[in-house]
Design a protein around this motif. Structure first.
Motif, PDB file in Angstrom:
ATOM      1  N   LEU A 119     -80.506 -53.117 -37.972  1.00 48.53           N
ATOM      2  CA  LEU A 119     -80.258 -52.798 -36.571  1.00 48.53           C
ATOM      3  C   LEU A 119     -79.388 -51.548 -36.463  1.00 48.53           C
ATOM      4  N   ARG A 120     -79.913 -50.540 -35.788  1.00 49.18           N
ATOM      5  CA  ARG A 120     -79.125 -49.337 -35.529  1.00 49.18           C
ATOM      6  C   ARG A 120     -78.177 -49.625 -34.369  1.00 49.18           C
ATOM      7  N   PRO A 121     -77.087 -48.900 -34.260  1.00 49.69           N
ATOM      8  CA  PRO A 121     -76.092 -49.198 -33.225  1.00 49.69           C
ATOM      9  C   PRO A 121     -76.668 -49.351 -31.815  1.00 49.69           C
ATOM     10  N   HIS A 122     -77.605 -48.500 -31.416  1.00 49.68           N
ATOM     11  CA  HIS A 122     -78.137 -48.582 -30.051  1.00 49.68           C
ATOM     12  C   HIS A 122     -79.037 -49.807 -29.824  1.00 49.68           C
ATOM     13  N   GLU A 123     -79.423 -50.502 -30.915  1.00 46.96           N
ATOM     14  CA  GLU A 123     -80.258 -51.698 -30.809  1.00 46.96           C
ATOM     15  C   GLU A 123     -79.427 -52.985 -30.785  1.00 46.96           C
ATOM     16  N   GLN A 124     -78.134 -52.875 -30.957  1.00 50.38           N
ATOM     17  CA  GLN A 124     -77.264 -54.035 -31.083  1.00 50.38           C
ATOM     18  C   GLN A 124     -76.775 -54.522 -29.725  1.00 50.38           C
ATOM     19  N   SER A 125     -76.666 -55.853 -29.615  1.00 53.06           N
ATOM     20  CA  SER A 125     -76.066 -56.456 -28.425  1.00 53.06           C
ATOM     21  C   SER A 125     -74.559 -56.192 -28.458  1.00 53.06           C
ATOM     22  N   ILE A 126     -73.882 -56.551 -27.402  1.00 51.51           N
ATOM     23  CA  ILE A 126     -72.427 -56.376 -27.356  1.00 51.51           C
ATOM     24  C   ILE A 126     -71.757 -57.162 -28.478  1.00 51.51           C
ATOM     25  N   ASP A 127     -72.156 -58.428 -28.667  1.00 53.67           N
ATOM     26  CA  ASP A 127     -71.567 -59.244 -29.737  1.00 53.67           C
ATOM     27  C   ASP A 127     -71.831 -58.637 -31.114  1.00 53.67           C
ATOM     28  N   GLN A 128     -73.014 -58.098 -31.309  1.00 54.63           N
ATOM     29  CA  GLN A 128     -73.342 -57.460 -32.578  1.00 54.63           C
ATOM     30  C   GLN A 128     -72.500 -56.200 -32.785  1.00 54.63           C
ATOM     31  N   ARG A 129     -72.290 -55.434 -31.737  1.00 60.79           N
ATOM     32  CA  ARG A 129     -71.462 -54.217 -31.838  1.00 60.79           C
ATOM     33  C   ARG A 129     -70.012 -54.558 -32.167  1.00 60.79           C
ATOM     34  N   VAL A 130     -69.511 -55.628 -31.565  1.00 60.23           N
ATOM     35  CA  VAL A 130     -68.143 -56.059 -31.858  1.00 60.23           C
ATOM     36  C   VAL A 130     -68.015 -56.431 -33.335  1.00 60.23           C
ATOM     37  N   LEU A 131     -68.989 -57.170 -33.838  1.00 58.80           N
ATOM     38  CA  LEU A 131     -68.971 -57.554 -35.252  1.00 58.80           C
ATOM     39  C   LEU A 131     -69.111 -56.326 -36.147  1.00 58.80           C
ATOM     40  N   ALA A 132     -70.029 -55.441 -35.817  1.00 57.79           N
ATOM     41  CA  ALA A 132     -70.203 -54.221 -36.617  1.00 57.79           C
ATOM     42  C   ALA A 132     -68.904 -53.416 -36.658  1.00 57.79           C
ATOM     43  N   ALA A 133     -68.212 -53.334 -35.529  1.00 57.16           N
ATOM     44  CA  ALA A 133     -66.942 -52.602 -35.481  1.00 57.16           C
ATOM     45  C   ALA A 133     -65.879 -53.282 -36.348  1.00 57.16           C
ATOM     46  N   ALA A 134     -65.881 -54.618 -36.367  1.00 50.22           N
ATOM     47  CA  ALA A 134     -64.927 -55.338 -37.217  1.00 50.22           C
ATOM     48  C   ALA A 134     -65.195 -55.059 -38.693  1.00 50.22           C
ATOM     49  N   ILE A 135     -66.465 -54.935 -39.055  1.00 51.14           N
ATOM     50  CA  ILE A 135     -66.826 -54.659 -40.448  1.00 51.14           C
ATOM     51  C   ILE A 135     -66.478 -53.219 -40.816  1.00 51.14           C
ATOM     52  N   THR A 136     -66.883 -52.288 -39.984  1.00 53.41           N
ATOM     53  CA  THR A 136     -66.693 -50.862 -40.317  1.00 53.41           C
ATOM     54  C   THR A 136     -65.280 -50.366 -40.040  1.00 53.41           C
ATOM     55  N   GLY A 137     -64.504 -51.124 -39.281  1.00 58.94           N
ATOM     56  CA  GLY A 137     -63.136 -50.716 -38.991  1.00 58.94           C
ATOM     57  C   GLY A 137     -62.094 -51.588 -39.655  1.00 58.94           C
ATOM     58  N   GLY A 138     -62.541 -52.607 -40.395  1.00 56.01           N
ATOM     59  CA  GLY A 138     -61.628 -53.544 -41.039  1.00 56.01           C
ATOM     60  C   GLY A 138     -61.204 -53.083 -42.423  1.00 56.01           C
ATOM     61  N   PRO A 139     -60.690 -54.005 -43.221  1.00 55.82           N
ATOM     62  CA  PRO A 139     -60.147 -53.631 -44.534  1.00 55.82           C
ATOM     63  C   PRO A 139     -61.182 -53.059 -45.498  1.00 55.82           C
ATOM     64  N   ARG A 140     -62.455 -53.394 -45.331  1.00 55.38           N
ATOM     65  CA  ARG A 140     -63.483 -52.830 -46.214  1.00 55.38           C
ATOM     66  C   ARG A 140     -63.595 -51.314 -46.047  1.00 55.38           C
ATOM     67  N   ALA A 141     -63.246 -50.831 -44.861  1.00 59.12           N
ATOM     68  CA  ALA A 141     -63.372 -49.403 -44.562  1.00 59.12           C
ATOM     69  C   ALA A 141     -62.102 -48.624 -44.899  1.00 59.12           C
ATOM     70  N   GLN A 142     -61.047 -49.308 -45.274  1.00 62.78           N
ATOM     71  CA  GLN A 142     -59.779 -48.647 -45.603  1.00 62.78           C
ATOM     72  C   GLN A 142     -59.781 -48.234 -47.070  1.00 62.78           C
ATOM     73  N   GLY A 143     -59.063 -47.206 -47.386  1.00 60.11           N
ATOM     74  CA  GLY A 143     -58.928 -46.778 -48.779  1.00 60.11           C
ATOM     75  C   GLY A 143     -60.204 -46.159 -49.299  1.00 60.11           C
ATOM     76  N   PRO A 144     -60.285 -46.008 -50.617  1.00 58.79           N
ATOM     77  CA  PRO A 144     -61.464 -45.373 -51.214  1.00 58.79           C
ATOM     78  C   PRO A 144     -62.728 -46.180 -50.951  1.00 58.79           C
ATOM     79  N   GLN A 145     -63.809 -45.486 -50.658  1.00 58.51           N
ATOM     80  CA  GLN A 145     -65.103 -46.132 -50.424  1.00 58.51           C
ATOM     81  C   GLN A 145     -65.951 -45.986 -51.686  1.00 58.51           C
ATOM     82  N   HIS A 146     -66.163 -47.097 -52.370  1.00 55.18           N
ATOM     83  CA  HIS A 146     -66.947 -47.079 -53.602  1.00 55.18           C
ATOM     84  C   HIS A 146     -68.419 -47.319 -53.342  1.00 55.18           C
ATOM     85  N   PHE A 147     -68.733 -47.786 -52.130  1.00 52.18           N
ATOM     86  CA  PHE A 147     -70.123 -47.905 -51.690  1.00 52.18           C
ATOM     87  C   PHE A 147     -70.120 -47.819 -50.173  1.00 52.18           C
ATOM     88  N   PRO A 148     -71.133 -47.187 -49.595  1.00 50.24           N
ATOM     89  CA  PRO A 148     -71.143 -47.021 -48.137  1.00 50.24           C
ATOM     90  C   PRO A 148     -71.465 -48.322 -47.401  1.00 50.24           C
TER      91      PRO A 148
END
Length: 185
Positions: A8-37
């Motif tokens: 699902l690309r961002p524009h295809e996501q519901s509000i709940d899906q966008r909130v979850l995607a933001a939690a994933i991409t803005g949470g601890p997995r996104a902090q520090g060095p990125q060893h995989f995108p």
């Protein structure tokens, strides 16, 4: 193997899906060095994370559990990655293996150590790591025998055994989801 779902690309996501995607991409997995995108070029989530969006309530719980396992347990980074890679090897999960091997290499795992993990051989690891590895392998087989329970309880503690059973269950769940949805790495 052809993917069974299209990310699902961002524009295809519901509000709940966008909130979850933001939690994933803005949470601890996104902090520090990125060893995989975490995301593809089109902004869709990679690996198991796109699957989380299919059921935002369950996906949110899995996302939070995964973040806790990765960033809040008492294990060293090496012990945690050893455990994750053992699950990936046993469950034959390409995405988990590739993404966590990148993390392991950044932590100083040697090619020989990574090959040993792929073969489910922890004999060459230091004592604490080898004990973590033996516990994970036993859990992947379904249980700890009394002797290993005693050694793990004395050497790691009951809390660590709880964390390892949770880690094995979580990464086994991800491996199953990745396989069922035919998610490519």
């Amino acid at each position: 193997m052809t993917a069974r779902i299209t990310p699902l690309r961002p524009h295809e996501q519901s509000i709940d899906q966008r909130v979850l995607a933001a939690a994933i991409t803005g949470g601890p997995r996104a902090q520090g060095p990125q060893h995989f995108p975490l995301t593809a070029d089109d902004g869709s989530l990679r690996g198991p994370f796109d699957g989380f969006l299919r059921s935002p309530a369950v996906g949110t719980a899995l996302q939070e559990l995964g973040a806790s396992i990765r960033y809040c347990t008492g294990f060293t980074d090496r012990a945690r990655e050893l455990a994750i890679l053992l699950v990936a090897a046993r469950r034959d999960s390409d995405f988990e293996r590739e993404s966590h091997e990148a993390i392991a290499r950044a932590l100083g795992f040697t090619p020989t150590e990574i090959a040993s993990i792929c073969a489910l051989d922890v004999a060459g690891f230091p004592n604490d790591e080898a004990l973590v590895g033996r516990v994970v392998i036993a859990l992947l087989d379904g249980d700890l025998n009394d002797e290993l329970w005693e050694r793990a309880s004395a050497g790691l503690g009951d809390g660590a055994i709880f964390e390892l059973t949770t880690l094995v269950g979580y990464y086994s769940t991800l491996a199953l989801q990745l396989r069922v949805f035919r998610v490519e790495s």
